[in-house]
Design a protein around this motif. Structure first.
Motif, PDB file in Angstrom:
ATOM      1  N   UNK A 119       1.165  -0.820   0.179  1.00  0.00           N
ATOM      2  CA  UNK A 119       0.447  -0.360  -0.313  1.00  0.00           C
ATOM      3  C   UNK A 119       0.558   1.157   0.342  1.00  0.00           C
ATOM      4  N   UNK A 120       2.155   1.180   0.995  1.00  0.00           N
ATOM      5  CA  UNK A 120       3.431   2.433   0.716  1.00  0.00           C
ATOM      6  C   UNK A 120       3.626   2.748  -0.759  1.00  0.00           C
ATOM      7  N   UNK A 121       3.984   1.401  -0.649  1.00  0.00           N
ATOM      8  CA  UNK A 121       4.861   1.080  -2.297  1.00  0.00           C
ATOM      9  C   UNK A 121       3.918   2.325  -3.012  1.00  0.00           C
ATOM     10  N   UNK A 122       2.506   1.646  -3.295  1.00  0.00           N
ATOM     11  CA  UNK A 122       2.380   2.387  -4.426  1.00  0.00           C
ATOM     12  C   UNK A 122       1.354   3.355  -4.539  1.00  0.00           C
ATOM     13  N   UNK A 123       0.949   4.240  -2.982  1.00  0.00           N
ATOM     14  CA  UNK A 123       1.489   5.159  -3.067  1.00  0.00           C
ATOM     15  C   UNK A 123       2.267   6.397  -3.343  1.00  0.00           C
ATOM     16  N   UNK A 124       3.732   5.783  -3.001  1.00  0.00           N
ATOM     17  CA  UNK A 124       4.867   6.727  -2.956  1.00  0.00           C
ATOM     18  C   UNK A 124       4.975   6.701  -4.698  1.00  0.00           C
ATOM     19  N   UNK A 125       4.991   5.765  -5.574  1.00  0.00           N
ATOM     20  CA  UNK A 125       4.482   5.959  -6.700  1.00  0.00           C
ATOM     21  C   UNK A 125       3.127   6.584  -7.550  1.00  0.00           C
ATOM     22  N   UNK A 126       2.151   6.922  -6.984  1.00  0.00           N
ATOM     23  CA  UNK A 126       1.215   7.508  -7.199  1.00  0.00           C
ATOM     24  C   UNK A 126       2.377   9.222  -7.070  1.00  0.00           C
ATOM     25  N   UNK A 127       2.804   8.839  -5.337  1.00  0.00           N
ATOM     26  CA  UNK A 127       3.115  10.675  -5.258  1.00  0.00           C
ATOM     27  C   UNK A 127       4.371  10.578  -6.199  1.00  0.00           C
ATOM     28  N   UNK A 128       5.386  10.558  -6.668  1.00  0.00           N
ATOM     29  CA  UNK A 128       6.332  10.174  -8.139  1.00  0.00           C
ATOM     30  C   UNK A 128       5.680  10.667  -8.740  1.00  0.00           C
ATOM     31  N   UNK A 129       4.677  10.256  -9.539  1.00  0.00           N
ATOM     32  CA  UNK A 129       4.310  10.313 -10.562  1.00  0.00           C
ATOM     33  C   UNK A 129       3.783  12.052 -10.552  1.00  0.00           C
ATOM     34  N   UNK A 130       2.889  12.491  -9.355  1.00  0.00           N
ATOM     35  CA  UNK A 130       1.902  13.422  -9.787  1.00  0.00           C
ATOM     36  C   UNK A 130       3.485  14.894  -9.538  1.00  0.00           C
ATOM     37  N   UNK A 131       4.999  14.049  -8.867  1.00  0.00           N
ATOM     38  CA  UNK A 131       5.384  15.655  -8.647  1.00  0.00           C
ATOM     39  C   UNK A 131       6.301  15.587 -10.246  1.00  0.00           C
ATOM     40  N   UNK A 132       6.039  14.704 -11.199  1.00  0.00           N
ATOM     41  CA  UNK A 132       6.786  14.763 -12.478  1.00  0.00           C
ATOM     42  C   UNK A 132       6.670  15.718 -13.113  1.00  0.00           C
ATOM     43  N   UNK A 133       5.257  16.299 -12.644  1.00  0.00           N
ATOM     44  CA  UNK A 133       4.181  17.185 -13.678  1.00  0.00           C
ATOM     45  C   UNK A 133       4.329  18.240 -12.546  1.00  0.00           C
ATOM     46  N   UNK A 134       4.200  17.731 -11.447  1.00  0.00           N
ATOM     47  CA  UNK A 134       4.074  19.852 -10.508  1.00  0.00           C
ATOM     48  C   UNK A 134       5.703  20.003 -10.408  1.00  0.00           C
ATOM     49  N   UNK A 135       6.390  19.013  -9.799  1.00  0.00           N
ATOM     50  CA  UNK A 135       7.785  19.479  -9.494  1.00  0.00           C
ATOM     51  C   UNK A 135       8.684  19.800 -10.304  1.00  0.00           C
ATOM     52  N   UNK A 136       8.375  19.053 -11.751  1.00  0.00           N
ATOM     53  CA  UNK A 136       9.402  18.845 -12.726  1.00  0.00           C
ATOM     54  C   UNK A 136       8.886  19.300 -13.508  1.00  0.00           C
ATOM     55  N   UNK A 137       7.891  19.131 -13.734  1.00  0.00           N
ATOM     56  CA  UNK A 137       7.084  20.631 -14.618  1.00  0.00           C
ATOM     57  C   UNK A 137       7.311  19.573 -15.810  1.00  0.00           C
ATOM     58  N   UNK A 138       7.094  18.195 -16.182  1.00  0.00           N
ATOM     59  CA  UNK A 138       7.160  17.634 -17.520  1.00  0.00           C
ATOM     60  C   UNK A 138       5.497  17.425 -16.997  1.00  0.00           C
ATOM     61  N   UNK A 139       5.033  17.249 -18.713  1.00  0.00           N
ATOM     62  CA  UNK A 139       3.717  16.911 -18.683  1.00  0.00           C
ATOM     63  C   UNK A 139       3.587  15.343 -19.565  1.00  0.00           C
ATOM     64  N   UNK A 140       2.101  15.214 -19.603  1.00  0.00           N
ATOM     65  CA  UNK A 140       2.292  13.203 -19.592  1.00  0.00           C
ATOM     66  C   UNK A 140       1.537  13.556 -21.080  1.00  0.00           C
TER      67      UNK A 140
END
Length: 347
Positions: free
Chosen positions: A59-80
């Motif tokens: 559960x924690x690991x899945x949440x971590x992956x989801x968080x990282x992918x959110x940050x690819x957009x909001x922190x790293x400013x990449x686009x999906x």
């Protein structure tokens, strides 16, 4: 929840879940960089993750992956970007710099290892959970590439179906990379393509070289980090069936049989032009206790030390010499750099 304070602004970045105000005050990770987030318990900001059982870890690991992918957009400013590009019954996404196809400079492709440890934006879930996102996520690589003026593409090879519906062109990790190349990267205006591929990302890229002459022509530096399987990523093999295999052995054999059915080229010998390309522009940063960048020999590609013995830690440990190699590749000097290593060792 992940905690970080950006040193330059001194403000909370948050945890991506809208609950940061109810948690204790965050603090920067060990490096002080904006890529450095640490997992902390809500009830005690001094405590990290504590293993309870496998279900809780998942559960924690899945949440971590989801968080990282959110940050690819909001922190790293990449686009999906959707893959396949045309809307279908099911699709995955890749993450990339805005207007990456029109970018005239180098284009860096980041490829994770196999699931569940690897995911888009994640080199290793265990590092994200037990160490920091600076070590386990791709943020630092993305920021470094952007600082050098490079565009970035993050592959997503381990999402192959949505709610049981196969994703056309991404039915396997190999097919995902092939579809990504054909759909977005083959026609990109980049001066050249640079690649970092961790673990099982290595045979995925080798398969790409086998099926696309354009990939062999355009990739000017290919950095593997502890390529898997060792000594066998140029021609993948199906493990022999055992009389009493472990569940893990049975699962691996089943997965590889499926991959071989979908992408037989990955399990065929590499043609001379593929071998030549890899010898010229490929370099494997292999797990080793020796200082990062130390020449280890020549196997399927030139091999140097990653500077760490732990497989998941190799990508982070190898960062400095690996980016030096990528910069040499961006200048067209990767073949010369590899030849110099061979010559120095021979002398």
């Amino acid at each position: 929840m992940f905690k970080n304070v950006t040193p330059e602004k001194g403000r909370r970045v948050g945890d991506g879940g809208g609950e940061s105000r109810r948690s204790s005050v965050g603090r920067p990770g060990p490096s002080g960089k904006k890529s450095d987030w640490v997992l902390r318990q809500r009830g005690d900001d001094q405590k990290g993750f504590e293993f309870k059982d496998q279900g809780n870890y998942n559960e924690v690991a899945n949440a971590v992956v989801s968080f990282v992918q959110q940050q690819l957009v909001s922190l790293c400013e990449l686009l999906p970007f959707p893959l396949p590009p045309t809307a279908g019954e099911a699709n995955s996404v890749i993450y990339a710099t805005q207007n990456f196809q029109e970018h005239p400079g180098p284009l860096l492709l980041l490829v994770c290892g196999s699931a569940p440890g690897g995911a888009a934006g994640v080199w290793g879930r265990s590092l994200c959970i037990n160490a920091t996102l600076h070590e386990g996520a791709m943020f630092d690589y993305i920021f470094r590439a952007e600082a050098l003026g490079w565009a970035v593409v993050v592959a997503n090879p381990n999402i192959n179906e949505i709610h049981g519906i196969p994703i056309t062109g991404s039915e396997s990790p190999h097919q995902h990379l092939a579809t990504l190349w054909k759909s977005y990267m083959e026609s990109a205006q980049a001066s050249n393509v640079l690649v970092v591929a961790h673990s099982y990302g290595a045979p995925l890229i080798v398969h790409l070289l086998k099926v696309f002459a354009s990939a062999r022509a355009r990739i000017s530096a290919l950095a593997f980090t502890d390529a898997w399987p060792p000594g066998g990523f140029l021609e993948e093999k199906i493990p022999e069936e055992k009389e009493a295999p472990t569940p893990a052995e049975s699962a691996l054999r089943k997965v590889l049989l499926d991959f071989a059915k979908k992408t037989p080229e990955a399990f065929a010998p590499a043609e001379p032009e593929v071998v030549s390309t890899l010898q010229q522009v490929g370099r494997n940063f292999r797990a080793s206790p020796l200082p990062a960048g130390t020449f280890l020999g020549v196997g399927e590609v030139v091999e140097v030390s990653a500077g760490h013995q732990s497989h998941p830690s190799t990508t982070h440990a190898a960062t400095e010499p690996l980016f030096l190699f990528l910069q040499q590749g961006a200048q067209g000097d990767a073949p010369k750099a590899n030849e110099e290593l061979r010559a120095a060792r021979a002398a």
